[in-house]
Design a protein around this motif. Sequence first.
Motif, mmCIF file in Angstrom:
data_model
loop_
_atom_site.group_PDB
_atom_site.id
_atom_site.type_symbol
_atom_site.label_atom_id
_atom_site.label_comp_id
_atom_site.label_asym_id
_atom_site.label_seq_id
_atom_site.Cartn_x
_atom_site.Cartn_y
_atom_site.Cartn_z
ATOM 1 N N SER A 207 0.833 -1.215 0.000
ATOM 2 C CA SER A 207 0.000 0.000 0.000
ATOM 3 C C SER A 207 0.861 1.255 0.000
ATOM 4 C CB SER A 207 -0.915 0.006 1.226
ATOM 5 O OG SER A 207 -1.810 -1.087 1.205
ATOM 6 N N ALA A 208 1.999 1.191 0.681
ATOM 7 C CA ALA A 208 2.847 2.374 0.838
ATOM 8 C C ALA A 208 3.542 2.784 -0.451
ATOM 9 C CB ALA A 208 3.891 2.108 1.933
ATOM 10 N N VAL A 209 3.934 1.800 -1.270
ATOM 11 C CA VAL A 209 4.797 2.122 -2.424
ATOM 12 C C VAL A 209 4.032 2.334 -3.721
ATOM 13 C CG1 VAL A 209 6.680 0.816 -1.374
ATOM 14 C CG2 VAL A 209 5.221 -0.311 -3.074
ATOM 15 N N ARG A 210 2.793 1.923 -3.782
ATOM 16 C CA ARG A 210 2.051 2.042 -5.047
ATOM 17 C C ARG A 210 1.704 3.500 -5.340
ATOM 18 N NH1 ARG A 210 0.582 -2.952 -6.997
ATOM 19 N NH2 ARG A 210 0.819 -4.638 -5.476
ATOM 20 N N ASN A 211 2.083 3.927 -6.521
ATOM 21 C CA ASN A 211 1.808 5.287 -6.998
ATOM 22 C C ASN A 211 2.421 6.372 -6.116
ATOM 23 O OD1 ASN A 211 0.154 4.641 -9.336
ATOM 24 N ND2 ASN A 211 -1.396 3.972 -7.876
ATOM 25 N N TYR A 212 3.447 6.013 -5.338
ATOM 26 C CA TYR A 212 4.154 7.019 -4.540
ATOM 27 C C TYR A 212 5.645 6.719 -4.622
ATOM 28 C CZ TYR A 212 5.116 10.485 -0.982
ATOM 29 O OH TYR A 212 5.593 11.593 -0.324
ATOM 30 N N GLN A 213 6.310 7.405 -5.523
ATOM 31 C CA GLN A 213 7.700 7.097 -5.852
ATOM 32 C C GLN A 213 8.667 7.214 -4.677
ATOM 33 O OE1 GLN A 213 8.259 5.993 -9.102
ATOM 34 N NE2 GLN A 213 10.170 5.261 -8.176
ATOM 35 N N PRO A 214 8.547 8.240 -3.828
ATOM 36 C CA PRO A 214 9.489 8.331 -2.707
ATOM 37 C C PRO A 214 9.476 7.091 -1.819
ATOM 38 C CG PRO A 214 8.359 10.418 -2.979
ATOM 39 C CD PRO A 214 7.677 9.440 -3.881
ATOM 40 N N ALA A 215 8.295 6.536 -1.563
ATOM 41 C CA ALA A 215 8.210 5.340 -0.721
ATOM 42 C C ALA A 215 8.824 4.133 -1.423
ATOM 43 C CB ALA A 215 6.750 5.049 -0.363
ATOM 44 N N LEU A 216 8.583 4.009 -2.723
ATOM 45 C CA LEU A 216 9.157 2.888 -3.465
ATOM 46 C C LEU A 216 10.680 2.992 -3.518
ATOM 47 C CD1 LEU A 216 8.819 0.360 -5.151
ATOM 48 C CD2 LEU A 216 8.446 1.804 -7.160
ATOM 49 N N ASP A 217 11.193 4.198 -3.700
ATOM 50 C CA ASP A 217 12.647 4.388 -3.750
ATOM 51 C C ASP A 217 13.291 3.999 -2.414
ATOM 52 O OD1 ASP A 217 12.412 5.278 -6.345
ATOM 53 O OD2 ASP A 217 12.536 7.420 -5.832
ATOM 54 N N VAL A 218 12.650 4.397 -1.303
ATOM 55 C CA VAL A 218 13.189 4.054 0.017
ATOM 56 C C VAL A 218 13.147 2.543 0.222
ATOM 57 C CG1 VAL A 218 12.791 4.238 2.515
ATOM 58 C CG2 VAL A 218 12.622 6.271 1.069
ATOM 59 N N ASP A 238 3.984 1.738 -12.248
ATOM 60 C CA ASP A 238 4.035 0.516 -13.057
ATOM 61 C C ASP A 238 3.592 -0.651 -12.167
ATOM 62 O OD1 ASP A 238 4.628 -1.733 -14.536
ATOM 63 O OD2 ASP A 238 6.635 -1.073 -15.133
ATOM 64 N N MET A 239 2.303 -0.960 -12.221
ATOM 65 C CA MET A 239 1.760 -1.960 -11.312
ATOM 66 C C MET A 239 2.349 -3.347 -11.554
ATOM 67 S SD MET A 239 -0.135 -0.467 -9.127
ATOM 68 C CE MET A 239 1.070 0.866 -9.244
ATOM 69 N N GLU A 240 2.710 -3.660 -12.790
ATOM 70 C CA GLU A 240 3.294 -4.971 -13.069
ATOM 71 C C GLU A 240 4.643 -5.119 -12.369
ATOM 72 O OE1 GLU A 240 4.660 -7.724 -16.900
ATOM 73 O OE2 GLU A 240 3.365 -5.975 -17.209
ATOM 74 N N ALA A 241 5.460 -4.069 -12.434
ATOM 75 C CA ALA A 241 6.773 -4.111 -11.785
ATOM 76 C C ALA A 241 6.632 -4.119 -10.267
ATOM 77 C CB ALA A 241 7.612 -2.924 -12.240
ATOM 78 N N VAL A 242 5.705 -3.322 -9.754
ATOM 79 C CA VAL A 242 5.480 -3.278 -8.307
ATOM 80 C C VAL A 242 4.957 -4.625 -7.817
ATOM 81 C CG1 VAL A 242 4.153 -2.212 -6.435
ATOM 82 C CG2 VAL A 242 5.110 -0.784 -8.254
ATOM 83 N N ASN A 243 4.039 -5.212 -8.591
ATOM 84 C CA ASN A 243 3.507 -6.523 -8.212
ATOM 85 C C ASN A 243 4.615 -7.574 -8.145
ATOM 86 O OD1 ASN A 243 0.849 -5.704 -7.972
ATOM 87 N ND2 ASN A 243 0.300 -6.254 -10.071
#
Length: 256
Positions: A207-218, A238-243
């Motif tokens: 939930s934290a990283v989807r559509n929020y780049q700073p959280a995904l980068d961390v 990119d939901m496929e990559a996040v998944n």
Amino acid sequence: MAMDPRLNDLLRWGIENTVPSDPSAAPSSTGDAAGAPRTTLNAEALAAIMGAPSDADMMKASIENITSTDPDITLESKLIAFDNLEQLVESLDNANLLSKLGLWTPLLELLAHEHDQLRLMAAWCVGTAVQNNAPSQERLVALGGVEKLVTMALGERLPVPVEKRGTVNDEATTEEKKEEAAVETPAAPTAGETKDVRRKAVYALSSAVRNYQPALDVAAKELRNRGEEVQEGIDASDMEAVNELIDGLKQRALNA
């Protein structure tokens, strides 16, 4: 003293909806003679009139109950309070109240609680609060919550702060308490995280990283720091990559 605006609304509503003394005067359904709209009462005003606690009051009370050291407050009571809090933060407005009420810090501290059921509920609440909610995602990043979730998702227990471990022996002397405090350090527990808590931490991280780049980068950086192979430059939209990233963590938790 200034009148509570909610009471002011109630006064206007009462005047507008009073039966006229002249029976021949037909009440207007849309407003007064000049066409002005009638006053309406919102849920907050009605709650204040009826004496019901607001959502903010219930959220604060839930956290106070969960974090209380009162031995009369049972684990079952704390879990019920956590369940109520999780349902409240399903609302976007209430999720954003966590920051305004200063509740993010105690909520994140509960991710390190000694009891696994409370850690699970803390991760669940975090995941619900940040879902599709950029302001809450931002607060999670700012307070180091993403790193905590990565640690839990990988199966490691967060260290329990000294002041949160056990209860103080009131019969101990001042010197004994000082000596005890001097030797205690917030070391990580020797046991790993439970499977159920890991799974809920993965949910919260998702939930934290989807559509929020700073959280995904961390999250990606923290995973690499822990020796995990993570693709560079993943786009949070990119939901496929996040998944792919999240599914890998989920499968590891399931296989634990």
